[in-house]
Motif scaffolding. Structure first.
Motif: not given
Lengths: 633, 172
Positions: A414, A430, A454-455, A458-459
């Motif tokens: 990721r 991102e 949403k992307t 996770p970062l």
């Protein structure tokens, strides 16, 4: 179930019939008895006389309905009323002149008022109290959907039409308006007299805060607020009695045995863990078992992240079928409404705070209704009692080694994907996620009302000692800015950032900025501005219908006009700026931080790249009203 | 009031809710062409969403990689080597010019670039997309550049010819 409880509280049902009725809804006998026990002080105490009046916590007060309402809220420990005024509720605000213990927080649109109270309730664990205009109730209800679906305690009251005028089709009267709220409240009621206001208020507070929590609606006719009466006021301790249910010991032991003996167990986690403040217990249980934990990486259907997302045992989203760790032989669902996934060969254990959605969508092998904090602690203790520490450590290590390798591999992947997308203009989601992770304090409350984000998530690191995530399950837009204000009210000493899409901002309007400015709320508002309902378009086009075939985005492009959100903020006295280049983000965040130190809100309008199907298109169905005219007027 | 429902291109539905789970009707028969990597795509992608749209998209390897990376960020359980397998399958079987679905004939206005568009743009999509609406003149260079970035087999010079043609004939 709420009808059953209402009948009991109205004394139309015996305790025995209540217990048998609750059992019919799927509660165990133990749980049903516990509910009946907890309802008893309210259901049996009102008007029962001596014991109550002898207590110093119960006193008789005389005053108009507004004063009785306020005094009951004060006795219950309510610290804030979120409001927008109307003429008929003036007795409430008159009473508040002499009750400084309750602070008034004003919002300038009912949806914002409810979302502020909702954010406050999520962050504090206390019931949010709302007063809005009778005629503004539908505005309030849009945000009450978030509150209802996520089971957040809220008391919403309006001053309604004078009882003598009911049914005369007054200019702001709608017949039986309280019925409008039925699908999205645990309980709704109209006070029948001034004497009944305090009692009705107590019930409302009790129902709202009794798990599973939710909004309650009270209609207070203006004559009942204005007229005088003498009635009892109870301290909160007399009706906000403990409602925390322990699971059945035999069931806990059975679950413990299954989890010890499992070859490939999986933990599914949800928001009830957050509500029960059971995150530490969950972490201990997961590490004791060495079992992978799957939960909510996306935000639809969930409002929190109760497990550290960077923990080696966290494997991300719970999917219908998990490629890793493969099909579990034992799936332990802990407080996850969407976590009951049944499959042949999987033993499904589900522990839920909410009995109504337990075993609602899938057959459950071992079900328990319980407070998650107590249940997880009991489960952990039972596991420890059934095996030696060294055996448990061996089991955990065997399981965890594989999960650690997987989660590390995926985390690295990721990060690499994020870095690969970091240098784009407009700024990629991102890149923004990477920058936020770098610049936000670890204890930040991150209030999100943006599905496109949403992307980013996770970062970033959430849960445990990292940022605390607040969202909404149903994603009714227009919540985030006002909720961020409410979270700051509950947690004034931690940083709060409210991240909303341009769609969300346009739904709520700028009204929450008014409250932030009025009350000097140091909240950083970030508008992710991609001029689109980006995820909505993708989902629509994913159906491969005519819009996809003809590349015509009929619905989702929000540009033209390209709203300048920083300029909008300026109109409310909130400093803001527009950011179009990723290289500018670091300085931007530094200026926002300085504003927080100074104790004022700050808004960042960050232009974000649209992604996915049809992302590049700026077309929308053209129509000019000006061109329709035959006269230039 | 409208609730914003999720969604990036293909996945967006990474939660097991009724609202985001592919319906039985959508799941239907396997719409993907056979080939190395098919089974991985079918299993990994259908965990979250309907496969039908994949079968209707044609993209170069960079475009498919962008989709797949996005899915991984959203929770798809694909490792790095598996991503390579999936992208290779998609580019090979659903790349420009591969297994194209039938399209209605569309008459383009004459002019420099017409043949290029008819030849290259149709490798990935029908021409209805091109002629359906007039777009802002400044939009066409951006759209063409995006296609090239996704893997459209077009040189820089050809791209200019294409967006000049589109701007002249379908610019507003």
């Amino acid at each position: 179930m709420k009808e059953l409880i209402k009948q009991y509280l109205d004394r139309g049902l015996s305790r025995r019939r209540l217990v048998s009725g609750l059992s019919a809804f799927g509660l165990s006998t133990v749980a049903a008895k516990a509910v009946a026990q907890n309802l008893a002080p309210l259901g049996q105490g009102i008007g029962s006389g001596n014991a109550a009046t002898a207590s110093t916590a119960i006193r008789t007060i005389e005053g108009n309905g507004g004063k009785l309402f306020v005094e009951q809220l004060k006795a219950a420990g309510v610290e804030y009323i979120f409001f927008n005024p109307s003429t008929g509720d003036h007795p409430i605000f008159d009473a508040l002149v002499d009750v400084p213990e309750i602070k008034l927080i004003k919002g300038v649109q009912e949806g914002a008022v409810v979302a502020m109270a909702d954010g406050y309730a999520r962050a504090s664990g206390r019931t949010g109290v709302v007063i809005v205009a009778n005629i503004g109730l539908p505005n309030a209800m849009t945000q009450m959907v978030n509150t209802w679906k996520d089971q957040i305690p809220l008391l919403v009251a309006v001053a309604s039409v004078d009882q003598d005028a009911l049914g005369r089709d007054q200019w702001q009267e709608t017949d039986h308006h309280e019925l409008m709220t039925e699908p999205i409240t645990k309980w709704f009621w109209q006070a029948q007299s001034t004497e009944a206001i305090a009692e009705t208020t107590r019930r409302g507070l009790k129902f709202a805060s009794t798990p599973p929590c939710g909004p309650v609606f009270l209609s207070l006719p203006t004559n009942t607020l204005a007229q005088h009466a003498k009635t009892q006021i109870w301290d909160g301790s007399k009706f906000n009695v403990p409602m925390r249910i322990r699971p059945d010991k035999a069931d806990v032991e059975k679950a413990a045995r299954l989890l010890i003996e499992a070859k490939n167990p999986l933990l599914s986690i949800g928001d009830e863990i957050t509500w029960c403040r059971a995150d530490k217990e969950l972490l201990e249980l997961a590490e004791l078992l060495g079992a992978p934990v799957a939960g909510e990486m996306s935000n639809l259907g969930y409002w929190s992240k109760p497990f550290p997302t960077r923990h080696p045992l966290f494997i991300g989203t719970l999917l219908r079928t998990m490629r890793f760790p493969g099909k579990p032989d034992v799936l332990l669902n802990l407080g996850n409404r969407w976590g009951e996934i049944a499959a042949p060969g999987t033993t499904l254990i589900s522990i839920r705070l909410d009995p109504t959605s337990l075993a609602r969508q899938a057959p459950v092998d071992l079900a328990m209704v319980a407070d998650l904090k107590l249940a997880i602690a009991d489960l952990t203790a039972a596991i420890r009692s059934m095996a030696t520490a060294s055996r448990l450590a061996d089991i955990a290590e065997q399981r965890a080694a594989r999960t650690r390798a997987y989660s590390a591999q995926m985390a690295e992947l990721r990060e690499a994907i994020g870095r690969g997308l970091a240098d784009s203009t407009p700024i990629s989601m991102e890149r923004l996620g990477i920058e936020l992770e770098k610049h936000l304090d670890r204890d930040t409350c991150y209030v999100a009302d943006v599905d496109s984000g949403k992307t980013m998530d996770p970062l970033m690191a959430f849960g445990g000692d990292d940022k605390q995530y607040f969202g909404t399950g149903p994603n009714v837009l227009g919540w985030g800015m006002a909720a961020g204000f409410g979270v700051k009210l509950a947690r004034p000493d931690v940083p709060v950032v409210s991240v909303v899409g341009d769609g969300s901002f346009l739904f709520s309007g700028p009204q929450p900025l008014w409250s932030m400015a009025r009350y000097k709320a140091p909240v950083t508002v970030i508008v992710l501005n991609n001029h689109s309902y980006n995820n909505e378009r993708n989902r629509i086009w994913n159906g491969a219908g005519r819009q996809f075939e003809a590349a015509r985005d009929m619905t989702c492009y929000n540009g033209n006009p390209d709203v300048d959100f920083a300029k909008t903020a300026d109109a409310f006295g909130v400093e803001g700026e527009t950011v179009k280049e990723a290289a500018a983000l670091a300085d931007t965040f530094a200026r926002a931080r300085a504003a927080m130190v100074e104790g004022r809100p700050y808004l960042l309008d960050i232009h974000i790249k649209r992604e996915g199907l049809g992302a590049v298109s700026q077309w929308y169905p053209p129509y000019s009203l000006a061109q329709q005219r035959t006269r230039k007027v | 009031m409208r609730a914003l429902v999720l969604a990036h291109a293909l996945a967006f539905a990474l939660a097991s809710t009724a609202a985001v789970t592919p319906s039985r009707a959508q799941q239907g028969a396997d719409p993907l062409p056979a080939g190395d990597g098919h089974d991985l795509v079918a299993v990994a992608c259908s965990q979250c969403h309907y496969l039908g749209t994949i079968a209707k998209i044609r993209d170069g390897a960079p475009g498919w990689r962008r989709y797949v990376d996005n899915m991984v960020l959203r929770g798809a359980q694909l490792t790095k080597p598996e991503i390579e397998t999936v992208v290779a399958y998609l580019a090979r079987n659903l790349g420009p010019g591969m297994n194209l679905p039938p399209a209605k004939p569309v008459a383009l206005p004459d002019g420099p670039g017409k043949d290029l568009i008819a030849e290259r743009c149709t490798l990935c999509h029908n021409l209805e997309r091109v002629v359906a609406v007039k777009r802002e003149r400044k939009a066409w260079p951006v759209i063409v550049a995006d296609m090239v970035a996704q893997g459209a087999p077009v040189t820089t010079e050809e791209a200019k010819t294409i967006f000049d043609y589109l701007t002249a004939n379908f610019g507003d």
